[in-house]
Design an enzyme around this catalytic site. Structure first.
Site, PDB file in Angstrom:
ATOM      1  N   GLY A 141      25.193  24.731  -6.253  1.00 35.16           N
ATOM      2  CA  GLY A 141      24.926  26.029  -6.730  1.00 35.16           C
ATOM      3  C   GLY A 141      24.207  26.933  -5.828  1.00 35.16           C
ATOM      4  N   GLU A 177      24.444  18.301  -4.434  1.00 35.03           N
ATOM      5  CA  GLU A 177      25.902  18.722  -4.294  1.00 35.03           C
ATOM      6  C   GLU A 177      26.067  19.912  -3.876  1.00 35.03           C
ATOM      7  OE1 GLU A 177      26.667  17.840  -8.341  1.00 35.03           O
ATOM      8  OE2 GLU A 177      26.271  15.510  -8.104  1.00 35.03           O
ATOM      9  N   PRO A 178      26.055  20.263  -2.815  1.00 31.20           N
ATOM     10  CA  PRO A 178      26.104  21.776  -2.276  1.00 31.20           C
ATOM     11  C   PRO A 178      27.965  22.068  -1.914  1.00 31.20           C
ATOM     12  CG  PRO A 178      25.241  20.625  -0.402  1.00 31.20           C
ATOM     13  CD  PRO A 178      25.247  19.625  -1.794  1.00 31.20           C
ATOM     14  N   GLY A 179      28.349  22.953  -2.351  1.00 24.45           N
ATOM     15  CA  GLY A 179      29.488  23.138  -2.081  1.00 24.45           C
ATOM     16  C   GLY A 179      29.858  24.577  -1.262  1.00 24.45           C
ATOM     17  N   ARG A 180      29.692  25.651  -2.297  1.00 27.58           N
ATOM     18  CA  ARG A 180      29.748  27.010  -1.448  1.00 27.58           C
ATOM     19  C   ARG A 180      28.899  27.300  -0.366  1.00 27.58           C
ATOM     20  NH1 ARG A 180      31.435  31.126  -4.985  1.00 27.58           N
ATOM     21  NH2 ARG A 180      31.050  29.687  -6.763  1.00 27.58           N
ATOM     22  N   ARG A 216      39.566  34.438  -6.610  1.00 27.24           N
ATOM     23  CA  ARG A 216      38.302  34.854  -7.162  1.00 27.24           C
ATOM     24  C   ARG A 216      38.174  36.139  -7.436  1.00 27.24           C
ATOM     25  NH1 ARG A 216      34.320  34.757  -4.457  1.00 27.24           N
ATOM     26  NH2 ARG A 216      32.861  33.606  -6.061  1.00 27.24           N
ATOM     27  N   CYS A 274      53.409  39.758  -9.854  1.00 27.42           N
ATOM     28  CA  CYS A 274      53.645  40.673 -10.798  1.00 27.42           C
ATOM     29  C   CYS A 274      52.591  40.776 -11.821  1.00 27.42           C
ATOM     30  CB  CYS A 274      54.815  40.534 -11.452  1.00 27.42           C
ATOM     31  SG  CYS A 274      56.391  40.468 -10.052  1.00 27.42           S
ATOM     32  N   GLU A 275      51.167  41.213 -11.693  1.00 29.30           N
ATOM     33  CA  GLU A 275      50.018  41.009 -12.546  1.00 29.30           C
ATOM     34  C   GLU A 275      49.131  42.320 -12.000  1.00 29.30           C
ATOM     35  OE1 GLU A 275      49.212  38.633 -14.883  1.00 29.30           O
ATOM     36  OE2 GLU A 275      50.717  37.174 -14.464  1.00 29.30           O
TER      37      GLU A 275
HETATM   38  C1  LIG Z   1      31.243  22.805  -8.477  1.00 28.06           C
HETATM   39  C2  LIG Z   1      29.993  21.895  -8.587  1.00 28.06           C
HETATM   40  C3  LIG Z   1      29.029  21.571  -7.330  1.00 28.06           C
HETATM   41  C4  LIG Z   1      29.092  22.601  -6.355  1.00 28.06           C
HETATM   42  O1  LIG Z   1      28.825  23.946  -6.556  1.00 28.06           O
HETATM   43  P1  LIG Z   1      28.481  24.945  -5.560  1.00 28.06           P
HETATM   44  O2  LIG Z   1      28.140  26.093  -6.324  1.00 28.06           O
HETATM   45  O3  LIG Z   1      29.792  25.255  -4.866  1.00 28.06           O
HETATM   46  O4  LIG Z   1      27.198  24.440  -4.754  1.00 28.06           O
HETATM   47  C5  LIG Z   1      28.352  20.722  -7.599  1.00 28.06           C
HETATM   48  N1  LIG Z   1      27.992  19.796  -8.645  1.00 28.06           N
HETATM   49  C6  LIG Z   1      29.065  19.822  -9.684  1.00 28.06           C
HETATM   50  C7  LIG Z   1      28.782  18.975 -10.848  1.00 28.06           C
HETATM   51  C8  LIG Z   1      30.183  20.831  -9.779  1.00 28.06           C
HETATM   52  O5  LIG Z   1      30.880  21.004 -10.709  1.00 28.06           O
END
Ligand SMILES: *Cc1c(COP(=O)(O)O)cnc(C)c1O
Length: 412
Positions: A239, A273-276, A312, A342-343
């Site tokens: 997050g 759990e980093p993604g973004r 996004r 077409c939106e």
């Molecule tokens: C999407 C998600 C993440 C990653 O979130 P980011 O904002 O991309 O860091 C981590 N844990 C869970 C359970 C998620 O659904």
């Protein structure tokens, strides 16, 4: 920090010119920087060096096999949300004991697949899921390790679609129901409660909501200890936000330091759990202007990248910085940058100041490395874009552009 920079007016991805990439691989094109991915992973992971921790990259942000391999080589664990993602991370060579499985709707077949693989634990989001996991584990004559995803009811101050830890959200169990769920595990022979989990939202630009959630979880931890439960893991989700425009998200070290302060003397292994924050600014989408068009109220740049490639802006009204690939020095004008779909919701930017652009010019859409390609679709029968990874002066095709045959292959 990322490695997309102008050199003498031309945008480079590391040491490779973006116009050369567009010429070779076509547009729309996702371009990732290996150095940026690695740097972001290292910066994040080392921010928690003072804590016993495991960084599990959130696969859904960017699940390309080459990206997963690159992060796995850096030592990353993985946070998955589907059987498909499990399949990918195993293919990428990730050790099963570094995999955590989140998500509200795990099917029995997916639970079985994860137990067979020997993942570290399931982040369980309902009592019904707990019972299902117990049932599947019983059939397999094994014991599943679980954490409950606790919804701490804190407001992450982000877009409603990516807020997940408020009472009204579908995710996790509220604190009271969580307690009952932990107690239930004592009567189930094929699950073992080993951890606590939460994930309150995405694109957070302050650490305060994380700390508020942590405080609630630590109080809850005391209750679990009083019940005699042996809790080993505390998963704080992902997050952490990134800078799309002028946001100033906290650096991971600020988060790491705050956690270290709050967790002194508490014998929990922290999972993140980093993604973004790893993938977002490690990728751009390159698109070509097909036509320009003006009416009395608007100027449009009609580009070959669309909402099916990068959803996004359409889905969340998100801002992505857009710039010319070759700087042209012209006076600016205000444009809507739109795709061919077409939106009316098919736009990449609205009312954006850009130097005057003509047909055939290339644009770079920044911060497209997370939730870009992974959210893409074939809407309007558009083959999905090519993805390339630049590493220094070498280029690797991470995913070939889809063909028309690919579009209909499953229909024949
Ligand atoms: C999407 C998600 C993440 C990653 O979130 P980011 O904002 O991309 O860091 C981590 N844990 C869970 C359970 C998620 O659904």
């Amino acid at each position: 920090m990322h490695h997309f920079e102008y050199r003498d007016g031309t945008l480079f991805a590391e040491d490779v010119s973006v116009p050369d990439l567009a010429k070779e691989y076509g547009t729309p094109l996702y371009v990732y920087s290996a150095a940026t991915f690695k740097r972001h992973y290292k910066a994040f992971d080392s921010a928690f060096a003072g804590l016993d921790h495991l960084t599990c990259y959130s696969v859904k942000a960017n699940s390309n096999l080459s990206v997963l391999k690159m992060l796995a080589e850096q030592g990353a664990g993985m946070d998955i949300v589907s059987g498909g993602e499990l399949y990918r991370v195993l293919k990428a060579g990730v050790a099963p004991e570094k995999i955590v499985y989140s998500g509200v709707g795990k099917r029995a077949s997916e639970i079985k697949q994860a137990l067979e693989a020997g993942i570290l634990l399931f982040n369980v989001e309902s009592v019904a899921e707990l019972l299902k996991i117990n049932e599947v584990a019983k059939e397999m004559d094994t014991i599943a390790k679980v954490s409950f995803r606790i919804n701490p009811d804190v407001d992450p101050q982000t877009h409603p679609y990516i807020s997940t830890g408020m009472a009204k959200n579908k995710f996790g169990l509220d604190i009271d129901h969580s307690l009952a769920a932990y107690k239930m595990t004592a009567d189930l022979d094929h699950v073992e409660a080993v951890g606590m989990d939460c994930h309150i939202g995405s694109q957070l630009t302050s650490i305060d909501p994380f700390l508020e959630a942590l405080e609630k979880l630590l109080k809850f931890y005391e209750k679990l200890k009083d019940l005699g439960m042996d809790i080993k893991y505390l998963d704080l989700g992902g997050g952490l936000g990134i800078s799309y425009d002028d946001e100033e998200p906290p650096h991971p070290t600020e988060f790491g330091q705050a956690l270290a302060n709050m967790l002194t003397g508490i014998p929990l292994k922290i999972i993140l759990e980093p993604g973004r924050v790893i993938a977002g600014n490690a990728g751009i989408m390159v698109t070509e202007v097909v036509y320009t068009k003006s009416n009395p109220s608007k100027n449009f740049l009609i580009v070959d990248g669309a909402m099916n490639d990068l959803v996004r802006p359409s889905l969340y009204g998100s801002y992505h910085r857009i710039g010319e690939v070759v700087q042209n020095g012209r006076k600016t004008e205000e444009y809507d940058v739109v795709g061919p779909i077409c939106e009316s919701g098919d736009f990449l930017a609205r009312d954006r100041e850009l130097p005057r652009i003509v047909d055939g010019e290339l644009l770079a859409v920044y911060s497209a490395g997370a939730y870009g390609f992974t959210m893409s679709s074939n809407y309007n029968s558009r083959p999905r874009a090519c993805e390339v990874i630049v590493d220094g002066n070498t280029v690797k095709v991470a995913r070939q552009r889809e063909t028309y045959e690919d579009l209909i292959a499953k229909e024949l």
